[in-house]
Write a protein that holds these residues in place. Structure first.
Motif, PDB file in Angstrom:
ATOM      1  N   ARG A 215       0.813  -1.226   0.000  1.00  0.00           N
ATOM      2  CA  ARG A 215       0.000   0.000   0.000  1.00  0.00           C
ATOM      3  C   ARG A 215       0.844   1.272   0.000  1.00  0.00           C
ATOM      4  NH1 ARG A 215      -4.086  -1.980   4.841  1.00  0.00           N
ATOM      5  NH2 ARG A 215      -5.063  -3.667   3.656  1.00  0.00           N
ATOM      6  N   LEU A 216       2.133   1.126   0.333  1.00  0.00           N
ATOM      7  CA  LEU A 216       3.015   2.292   0.524  1.00  0.00           C
ATOM      8  C   LEU A 216       2.391   3.259   1.525  1.00  0.00           C
ATOM      9  CD1 LEU A 216       4.204   2.979  -3.136  1.00  0.00           C
ATOM     10  CD2 LEU A 216       5.330   1.613  -1.376  1.00  0.00           C
ATOM     11  N   ALA A 217       1.808   2.673   2.568  1.00  0.00           N
ATOM     12  CA  ALA A 217       1.125   3.446   3.608  1.00  0.00           C
ATOM     13  C   ALA A 217       1.165   2.657   4.910  1.00  0.00           C
ATOM     14  CB  ALA A 217      -0.319   3.715   3.208  1.00  0.00           C
ATOM     15  N   PRO A 218       1.061   3.376   6.045  1.00  0.00           N
ATOM     16  CA  PRO A 218       1.053   2.679   7.335  1.00  0.00           C
ATOM     17  C   PRO A 218      -0.132   1.714   7.469  1.00  0.00           C
ATOM     18  CG  PRO A 218       1.411   5.029   7.653  1.00  0.00           C
ATOM     19  CD  PRO A 218       1.023   4.829   6.206  1.00  0.00           C
ATOM     20  N   VAL A 219       0.128   0.615   8.163  1.00  0.00           N
ATOM     21  CA  VAL A 219      -0.925  -0.339   8.533  1.00  0.00           C
ATOM     22  C   VAL A 219      -0.919  -0.393  10.058  1.00  0.00           C
ATOM     23  CG1 VAL A 219      -1.672  -2.752   8.477  1.00  0.00           C
ATOM     24  CG2 VAL A 219      -0.695  -1.691   6.421  1.00  0.00           C
ATOM     25  N   THR A 220      -2.034  -0.043  10.659  1.00  0.00           N
ATOM     26  CA  THR A 220      -2.138  -0.044  12.114  1.00  0.00           C
ATOM     27  C   THR A 220      -3.199  -1.038  12.560  1.00  0.00           C
ATOM     28  OG1 THR A 220      -3.786   1.729  12.177  1.00  0.00           O
ATOM     29  CG2 THR A 220      -1.474   2.395  12.250  1.00  0.00           C
ATOM     30  N   ILE A 221      -2.933  -1.652  13.691  1.00  0.00           N
ATOM     31  CA  ILE A 221      -3.903  -2.550  14.318  1.00  0.00           C
ATOM     32  C   ILE A 221      -3.948  -2.191  15.792  1.00  0.00           C
ATOM     33  CG2 ILE A 221      -4.472  -4.941  14.904  1.00  0.00           C
ATOM     34  CD1 ILE A 221      -3.130  -5.798  12.308  1.00  0.00           C
ATOM     35  N   CYS A 222      -5.131  -1.821  16.266  1.00  0.00           N
ATOM     36  CA  CYS A 222      -5.288  -1.400  17.662  1.00  0.00           C
ATOM     37  C   CYS A 222      -5.006  -2.551  18.620  1.00  0.00           C
ATOM     38  CB  CYS A 222      -6.695  -0.849  17.890  1.00  0.00           C
ATOM     39  SG  CYS A 222      -7.023  -0.440  19.611  1.00  0.00           S
ATOM     40  N   ASN A 223      -5.527  -3.741  18.310  1.00  0.00           N
ATOM     41  CA  ASN A 223      -5.299  -4.895  19.175  1.00  0.00           C
ATOM     42  C   ASN A 223      -5.115  -6.139  18.318  1.00  0.00           C
ATOM     43  OD1 ASN A 223      -5.290  -7.025  20.987  1.00  0.00           O
ATOM     44  ND2 ASN A 223      -6.795  -6.094  22.327  1.00  0.00           N
ATOM     45  N   LEU A 224      -3.874  -6.489  18.122  1.00  0.00           N
ATOM     46  CA  LEU A 224      -3.517  -7.639  17.302  1.00  0.00           C
ATOM     47  C   LEU A 224      -4.142  -8.928  17.832  1.00  0.00           C
ATOM     48  CD1 LEU A 224      -1.761  -8.702  14.973  1.00  0.00           C
ATOM     49  CD2 LEU A 224       0.131  -8.818  16.578  1.00  0.00           C
ATOM     50  N   GLN A 225      -4.312  -9.018  19.145  1.00  0.00           N
ATOM     51  CA  GLN A 225      -4.823 -10.249  19.754  1.00  0.00           C
ATOM     52  C   GLN A 225      -6.293 -10.493  19.434  1.00  0.00           C
ATOM     53  OE1 GLN A 225      -2.627 -12.397  21.136  1.00  0.00           O
ATOM     54  NE2 GLN A 225      -1.156 -10.852  20.492  1.00  0.00           N
ATOM     55  N   THR A 226      -7.041  -9.432  19.163  1.00  0.00           N
ATOM     56  CA  THR A 226      -8.482  -9.595  18.888  1.00  0.00           C
ATOM     57  C   THR A 226      -8.854  -9.180  17.475  1.00  0.00           C
ATOM     58  OG1 THR A 226      -8.979  -7.393  19.761  1.00  0.00           O
ATOM     59  CG2 THR A 226      -9.074  -9.244  21.315  1.00  0.00           C
ATOM     60  N   ASP A 227      -7.884  -8.775  16.668  1.00  0.00           N
ATOM     61  CA  ASP A 227      -8.142  -8.258  15.322  1.00  0.00           C
ATOM     62  C   ASP A 227      -8.748  -9.335  14.424  1.00  0.00           C
ATOM     63  OD1 ASP A 227      -7.722  -6.109  13.240  1.00  0.00           O
ATOM     64  OD2 ASP A 227      -6.616  -7.777  12.342  1.00  0.00           O
ATOM     65  N   THR A 228      -9.765  -8.951  13.694  1.00  0.00           N
ATOM     66  CA  THR A 228     -10.403  -9.868  12.750  1.00  0.00           C
ATOM     67  C   THR A 228     -10.395  -9.307  11.332  1.00  0.00           C
ATOM     68  OG1 THR A 228     -12.578  -8.928  13.248  1.00  0.00           O
ATOM     69  CG2 THR A 228     -11.918 -10.899  14.503  1.00  0.00           C
ATOM     70  N   SER A 229      -9.583  -8.277  11.090  1.00  0.00           N
ATOM     71  CA  SER A 229      -9.559  -7.628   9.776  1.00  0.00           C
ATOM     72  C   SER A 229      -8.890  -8.488   8.707  1.00  0.00           C
ATOM     73  CB  SER A 229      -8.822  -6.288   9.861  1.00  0.00           C
ATOM     74  OG  SER A 229      -7.433  -6.502  10.070  1.00  0.00           O
ATOM     75  N   GLY A 230      -8.089  -9.459   9.135  1.00  0.00           N
ATOM     76  CA  GLY A 230      -7.370 -10.290   8.186  1.00  0.00           C
ATOM     77  C   GLY A 230      -6.056  -9.681   7.729  1.00  0.00           C
ATOM     78  N   GLN A 231      -5.689  -8.510   8.260  1.00  0.00           N
ATOM     79  CA  GLN A 231      -4.439  -7.870   7.860  1.00  0.00           C
ATOM     80  C   GLN A 231      -3.227  -8.624   8.392  1.00  0.00           C
ATOM     81  OE1 GLN A 231      -4.887  -3.257   7.467  1.00  0.00           O
ATOM     82  NE2 GLN A 231      -5.724  -3.870   9.447  1.00  0.00           N
ATOM     83  N   ALA A 232      -3.349  -9.154   9.606  1.00  0.00           N
ATOM     84  CA  ALA A 232      -2.238  -9.872  10.229  1.00  0.00           C
ATOM     85  C   ALA A 232      -2.361 -11.366   9.953  1.00  0.00           C
ATOM     86  CB  ALA A 232      -2.238  -9.624  11.733  1.00  0.00           C
ATOM     87  N   LYS A 233      -1.218 -12.005   9.823  1.00  0.00           N
ATOM     88  CA  LYS A 233      -1.211 -13.456   9.697  1.00  0.00           C
ATOM     89  C   LYS A 233      -1.527 -14.059  11.067  1.00  0.00           C
ATOM     90  CE  LYS A 233       0.863 -14.787   5.879  1.00  0.00           C
ATOM     91  NZ  LYS A 233       0.237 -15.668   4.946  1.00  0.00           N
ATOM     92  N   PRO A 234      -2.165 -15.230  11.124  1.00  0.00           N
ATOM     93  CA  PRO A 234      -2.520 -15.824  12.415  1.00  0.00           C
ATOM     94  C   PRO A 234      -1.341 -15.981  13.379  1.00  0.00           C
ATOM     95  CG  PRO A 234      -3.601 -17.005  10.630  1.00  0.00           C
ATOM     96  CD  PRO A 234      -2.662 -16.012   9.999  1.00  0.00           C
ATOM     97  N   GLY A 235      -0.153 -16.271  12.880  1.00  0.00           N
ATOM     98  CA  GLY A 235       1.011 -16.449  13.738  1.00  0.00           C
ATOM     99  C   GLY A 235       1.470 -15.171  14.422  1.00  0.00           C
ATOM    100  N   ALA A 236       1.015 -14.014  13.937  1.00  0.00           N
ATOM    101  CA  ALA A 236       1.445 -12.742  14.525  1.00  0.00           C
ATOM    102  C   ALA A 236       0.988 -12.613  15.974  1.00  0.00           C
ATOM    103  CB  ALA A 236       0.904 -11.576  13.706  1.00  0.00           C
TER     104      ALA A 236
END
Length: 151
Positions: free
Chosen positions: A76-97
C-alpha cells in the motif's frame, strides 16, 4: 516534509546501525518489540528484530509483498495499524502474529523519493490507536534510515 526528528532518533540514525535505530524507536514510542525489513529481490528480508519470539522470527525472515502487516504496508506504501492484534479480525495480520503477544501494532513503509526500501514495524503490549502524528514520525524515521543505508 522535512521536519527534524527528535534528538534521540537523530542520534540513533547517525550510527547507521539498524538495531540501534530500532531500539531508539521502541524507546521513543514506548513499544516493547519491533522489526525492520529491507526490500531485497522483490521480498522483505528481516534485517533486525527486538523481542520477537524465535518461532515468529523464523516465519517473518522473508515476507512477500502483500502478506501480513509488513507486506501490506509495503504493498500500500502506507502505514498499517492494528489497535489490538490479539483480537483483530480484519485479516491484515497473519494468524502467527498473535504469538508476539503484542496488541497495538504499526508497520510503515520505508520510502526514499517514493521508492520502497523496506518496512519498519513496532508494537505495544497493550491496545493502542496510533495517531497520525506518530505514524508520520515513524514513516519519516524509516525513510531516513533507508536513505542512510542506500540500496
Amino acid at each position: 516534509m522535512n521536519l527534524p526528528l527528535p534528538p534521540a532518533l537523530e542520534s540513533a540514525l547517525s550510527t547507521n546501525d539498524i538495531a540501534t535505530v530500532l531500539d531508539a524507536a521502541l524507546a521513543h514510542f514506548g513499544c516493547q518489540a519491533g522489526t525492520v525489513h529491507l526490500l531485497r529481490d522483490g521480498v522483505l528480508k528481516l534485517a533486525a528484530s527486538k523481542n520477537i519470539p524465535e518461532s515468529v522470527v523464523h516465519i517473518v525472515e522473508t515476507v512477500p509483498i502483500g502478506k501480513g502487516i509488513a507486506g501490506l504496508a509495503a504493498q500500500r506504501l502506507a502505514p498499517v495499524t492494528i489497535c489490538n492484534l490479539q483480537t483483530d479480525t480484519s485479516g491484515q495480520a497473519k494468524p502467527g502474529a498473535r504469538a508476539t503477544g503484542l496488541e497495538g501494532t504499526v508497520a510503515v513503509p520505508m520510502l526514499v523519493d517514493g521508492d520502497l526500501r523496506g518496512v519498519f514495524g513496532i508494537g505495544k503490549a497493550e491496545a493502542y490507536d496510533w495517531p497520525a502524528e506518530e505514524t508520520d514520525l515513524l514513516t519519516r524515521l524509516g525513510g531516513a534510515l533507508a536513505a542512510r543505508l542506500g540500496k
